[in-house]
Design a protein around this motif. Structure first.
Motif, short mmCIF file in Angstrom:
data_model
loop_
_atom_site.label_atom_id
_atom_site.label_comp_id
_atom_site.label_asym_id
_atom_site.label_seq_id
_atom_site.Cartn_x
_atom_site.Cartn_y
_atom_site.Cartn_z
N ARG A 1 56.41 -77.03 -18.76
CA ARG A 1 57.01 -78.01 -19.68
C ARG A 1 56.03 -79.14 -19.90
N LEU A 2 55.82 -79.49 -21.15
CA LEU A 2 54.93 -80.58 -21.51
C LEU A 2 55.76 -81.76 -22.00
N ARG A 3 55.17 -82.92 -21.92
CA ARG A 3 55.83 -84.14 -22.38
C ARG A 3 56.10 -84.04 -23.88
N LYS A 4 57.28 -84.49 -24.29
CA LYS A 4 57.63 -84.49 -25.71
C LYS A 4 56.80 -85.53 -26.44
N GLU A 5 56.59 -85.28 -27.71
CA GLU A 5 55.82 -86.21 -28.52
C GLU A 5 56.58 -87.51 -28.72
N CYS A 6 55.83 -88.58 -28.79
CA CYS A 6 56.42 -89.87 -29.12
C CYS A 6 56.64 -89.92 -30.63
N PRO A 7 57.57 -90.75 -31.09
CA PRO A 7 57.77 -90.87 -32.54
C PRO A 7 56.49 -91.35 -33.21
N PRO A 8 56.20 -90.87 -34.42
CA PRO A 8 54.97 -91.27 -35.12
C PRO A 8 54.89 -92.79 -35.27
N GLY A 9 53.75 -93.34 -34.95
CA GLY A 9 53.51 -94.77 -35.08
C GLY A 9 54.05 -95.60 -33.93
N ALA A 10 54.79 -95.00 -33.01
CA ALA A 10 55.38 -95.75 -31.90
C ALA A 10 54.48 -95.79 -30.68
N CYS A 11 53.48 -94.91 -30.65
CA CYS A 11 52.66 -94.81 -29.45
C CYS A 11 51.19 -94.64 -29.84
N ILE A 12 50.34 -94.95 -28.89
CA ILE A 12 48.89 -94.82 -29.11
C ILE A 12 48.30 -93.77 -28.17
N CYS A 13 49.08 -92.74 -27.86
CA CYS A 13 48.68 -91.79 -26.83
C CYS A 13 47.62 -90.79 -27.28
N GLU A 14 47.37 -90.67 -28.56
CA GLU A 14 46.36 -89.75 -29.09
C GLU A 14 46.60 -88.31 -28.63
N ARG A 15 47.84 -87.92 -28.61
CA ARG A 15 48.23 -86.58 -28.18
C ARG A 15 47.60 -85.50 -29.05
N ASP A 16 47.53 -85.74 -30.37
CA ASP A 16 46.95 -84.75 -31.29
C ASP A 16 45.48 -84.50 -30.98
N THR A 17 44.76 -85.55 -30.62
CA THR A 17 43.35 -85.41 -30.25
C THR A 17 43.22 -84.51 -29.03
N LEU A 18 44.12 -84.66 -28.10
CA LEU A 18 44.11 -83.87 -26.88
C LEU A 18 44.39 -82.39 -27.18
N HIS A 19 45.36 -82.15 -28.06
CA HIS A 19 45.68 -80.77 -28.41
C HIS A 19 44.58 -80.12 -29.23
N GLY A 20 43.85 -80.90 -30.01
CA GLY A 20 42.82 -80.36 -30.87
C GLY A 20 41.54 -79.98 -30.14
N ASN A 21 41.38 -80.41 -28.91
CA ASN A 21 40.16 -80.15 -28.15
C ASN A 21 40.47 -79.25 -26.96
N PRO A 22 40.02 -77.99 -27.01
CA PRO A 22 40.32 -77.08 -25.89
C PRO A 22 39.61 -77.47 -24.59
N GLN A 23 38.57 -78.30 -24.67
CA GLN A 23 37.84 -78.75 -23.48
C GLN A 23 38.47 -79.97 -22.83
N ALA A 24 39.44 -80.59 -23.50
CA ALA A 24 40.04 -81.83 -23.01
C ALA A 24 40.92 -81.59 -21.78
N ASP A 25 41.04 -82.62 -20.99
CA ASP A 25 41.87 -82.59 -19.78
C ASP A 25 43.32 -82.88 -20.19
N ALA A 26 44.16 -81.86 -20.23
CA ALA A 26 45.53 -82.01 -20.70
C ALA A 26 46.54 -82.13 -19.56
N ARG A 27 46.07 -82.39 -18.33
CA ARG A 27 47.00 -82.49 -17.19
C ARG A 27 48.03 -83.59 -17.38
#
Length: 137
Positions: free
Chosen positions: A10-36
């Motif tokens: 189970r992964l953390r649910k996305e925050c509402p658009p514009g409500a957070c600065i977590c850059e989740r999309d950047t993390l998903h777009g990079n297979p080398q990124a640390d997604a822990r």
């Protein structure tokens, strides 16, 4: 077999658009990124915060820092203010920014650590002593 294991995670649910600065999309777009960090669901975050608040010694605090680093990739740094530490507010608690770390989590972790320190001042003394700020007092 790996595909079966990843479907149960189970992964953390996305925050509402514009409500957070977590850059989740950047993390998903990079297979080398640390997604822990995405493994820290809201329920798991609440359990982590409660566990942090129950820490009873400086050794336990260090162990928790290591576990957060190993399991989630979170870096927590606690440093005393250069102006001195009279209360827990004199400690600078920083969570290293990283993609995928929710804004609310960045605020909740230091708050839980401060509550822990307020309930267990011996941890703060040991922290200061480990940095030799008490000068052997």
């Amino acid at each position: 077999m790996d595909a079966a294991m990843t479907t149960n995670v189970r992964l953390r649910k996305e925050c509402p658009p514009g409500a957070c600065i977590c850059e989740r999309d950047t993390l998903h777009g990079n297979p080398q990124a640390d997604a822990r960090i995405l493994l820290l669901t809201r329920e798991e975050e609440q359990r982590l915060l409660a566990r942090i608040e129950r820490i009873g010694s400086y050794t336990d605090f260090q162990r928790m820092q290591n576990l957060m680093r190993e399991q989630l990739g979170l870096e927590v740094d606690v440093t005393p203010s250069m102006h001195g530490v009279r209360t827990v507010r004199g400690l600078d608690i920083r969570i290293t920014p990283m993609p995928g770390l929710c804004r609310k989590t960045r605020q909740a972790l230091p708050t839980a650590i401060r509550r822990c320190f307020e309930n267990n001042p011996a941890i703060v003394y040991d922290l200061l002593n480990a940095r030799d700020l008490l000068g052997g007092a």
